[in-house]
Design an enzyme around this catalytic site. Structure first.
Site, short mmCIF file in Angstrom:
data_model
loop_
_atom_site.label_atom_id
_atom_site.label_comp_id
_atom_site.label_asym_id
_atom_site.label_seq_id
_atom_site.Cartn_x
_atom_site.Cartn_y
_atom_site.Cartn_z
N CYS A 92 -13.58 -8.24 -25.99
CA CYS A 92 -12.14 -8.00 -26.07
C CYS A 92 -11.70 -6.55 -25.89
CB CYS A 92 -11.61 -8.54 -27.39
SG CYS A 92 -12.68 -8.17 -28.80
N HIS A 145 -5.79 -4.53 -30.87
CA HIS A 145 -7.24 -4.30 -30.97
C HIS A 145 -7.70 -3.03 -30.25
CE1 HIS A 145 -11.40 -6.44 -31.43
NE2 HIS A 145 -11.17 -5.52 -32.35
#
Length: 486
Positions: A92, A145
């Site tokens: 990710c 993130h």
């Protein structure tokens, strides 16, 4: 910039001209010259909707032959170009960093899910900042993130006018808890609200579109956190899959179909608002699917975390009604770090001074040119490092929980499932790619530590609890960050 009022005035003027012309023509048959094309308002820069879904594998969308129903994603794919060689990082944070910066995040040690105190370097200019400088309204709805321990690393300080969603890598889809703390915020303030994350994110985006006055184009970075773990039953799911025997795959399929329904809902909102003709839409996954968690990357090799194509090559598409012809397929590679310059060129924004590693793919995509110029592109994740020099890919792989490392060179056009190592046939190319990859080996990683997220949702027998609801046991993350910014 042309605003809504200007457009309305133009329409009124055009109508008046038509009426006048008709009257003169009837009276004298001498004709009348209407407003010329040169006097019409110029095409405004496109709105940009970039949908990044989480952990969707190659075989998890209907148009790739999956048993999972994704009619809305399929329709978007048919309305534009299917990017059949879309390459991202196998995990990710690096993918998101490459998208935001237009650079290779390996230079900064971003090769895995980012540690809680990690952040994108603060001196980098991000994609939303480029767009904001050009007059765009910029919104992040979903997963960030890329850092949150200090205010300067959060989305609102990195070019987004509005941010809503989660700052870490995952949350319970219903309680919005990550490792004991609420991780659900709007513009830097914790938010407690009931509902599944996919539904809440869609509702937030719809609200932004409803309130948008149309004076400026918008950039909506729609970063859904589904169908990332935890695997959780969907309340009122539109379609269930009793025919799928594997329960992990069944629950994943329900989450995927629910995600598809909400993507369709978002596209319908654009239609209702009359925005489809000037909205460029991109949809892709941040990495390949996690095979132990219900996803499928068949027939590709490997999955999330690995440098094989099952981890790097994901479903992707681009659509822009009236500007990109429908029903197209692009088989040339499109790499994630090239999206920032690509979107800026599509929007007509000069980025000559931007410090991008990537180059614009816009001519390749817009014209379906099929004439890719090979680049040396290094990609890495927790288990593998890979480097491309099209059509060759060199992979250095260390399986999870093992210490033995293997290397291989593949021609991924001739051998898309990566079965045949051709190092012995092309030793010079293998060495060239290995040397290029080695330059990143000494850079300290920002990788997170601790247990794998999926282990939190497992029962004693190793199966997953699809009804789990994680409780709050500590302060919300963003409040704790303020008290302990380090």
């Amino acid at each position: 910039m042309i605003g809504k009022t200007d457009v309305q005035k133009f329409i009124q003027s055009a109508r008046a001209t038509i009426v006048l012309c008709a009257a003169v023509a009837l009276a004298s048959l001498t004709g009348c010259t209407a407003q010329t094309d040169a006097a019409k308002p110029a095409q405004s820069p496109p709105n940009i909707l970039f949908i990044l879904v989480d952990d969707v594998g190659w075989n998890d969308v209907g148009y790739h032959g999956s048993e999972i129903a994704t009619p809305n994603i399929d329709a978007l794919a048919e309305s534009g170009v299917k990017l059949e060689r879309s390459y991202v990082f196998p995990i990710c944070s690096p993918t998101r960093a490459a998208l935001m910066t237009g650079q290779n995040p390996l230079k900064y040690g971003i090769d895995s899910p980012m540690a809680l105190d990690g952040t994108l370097p603060l001196d980098l200019t991000l994609l939303p900042e480029h767009l904001k400088s050009a007059g765009y309204d910029t919104w992040l709805v979903g997963k960030w993130h890329l850092g949150h321990k200090e205010a300067a690393s959060r989305p609102n300080a990195r070019g987004f006018d509005h941010s809503y969603g989660l700052l870490n890598g995952w949350v319970d889809h219903y309680t919005h808890v990550f490792n004991g703390g609420l991780d659900w915020q709007r513009n830097g303030k914790p938010v407690r609200e009931e509902g599944h994350t996919t539904a809440l994110l869609t509702r937030e985006a719809e609200g932004l579109l409803d309130r948008h006055d149309g004076d400026n184009p918008f950039f909506l970075y729609m970063a859904y956190d589904a169908p990332h773990t935890p695997l959780q039953f969907i309340d009122g799911v539109a379609k269930s899959y009793p025919e799928i025997a594997d329960m992990d795959r069944r629950v994943y399929a329900e989450m995927m179909t629910d995600l598809d329904s909400h993507i369709g809902q978002l596209v319908s909102k654009l239609e209702v608002k009359g925005l489809m003709e000037n909205t460029l839409i991109v949809l892709m996954s941040d990495n390949g699917g996690a095979k132990p968690l219900g996803s499928s990357n068949m027939p590709l090799k490997g999955g999330k975390g690995a440098g094989f194509d099952g981890g790097l090559r994901t479903p992707a598409l681009i659509s822009w009604r009236g500007h990109i012809a429908p029903n197209q397929v692009l088989d040339e590679p499109v790499f994630i770090q090239n999206w920032a310059p690509t979107l800026l060129e599509a929007a007509g924004i000069d980025n000559a001074d931007a410090q991008f590693d990537g180059v614009s793919h816009w001519p390749l995509i817009k014209n379906n040119a099929q004439n890719y110029t090979p680049q040396l592109i290094a990609i890495a994740g927790p288990q593998s490092k890979a480097v491309f020099l099209w059509p060759y890919k060199y992979v250095r792989h260390t399986p999870r929980f093992e210490t033995t490392t293997t290397t291989a060179l593949y021609n991924i056009v001739d051998d898309p499932t990566e079965k045949t190592d051709i190092t012995a046939k092309l030793p010079k190319i293998a060495k060239q790619l290995a040397v290029h990859l080695a330059q990143y080996d000494g850079i300290e990683s920002m990788a997170e530590s601790g247990p794998r997220p999926e282990s939190i949702f497992q029962k004693e027998d190793g199966s997953y609890d699809y009804n789990i609801r994680l409780p709050e046991t500590r302060a919300p993350w963003i409040e704790a960050d303020k008290k302990d910014p380090k």
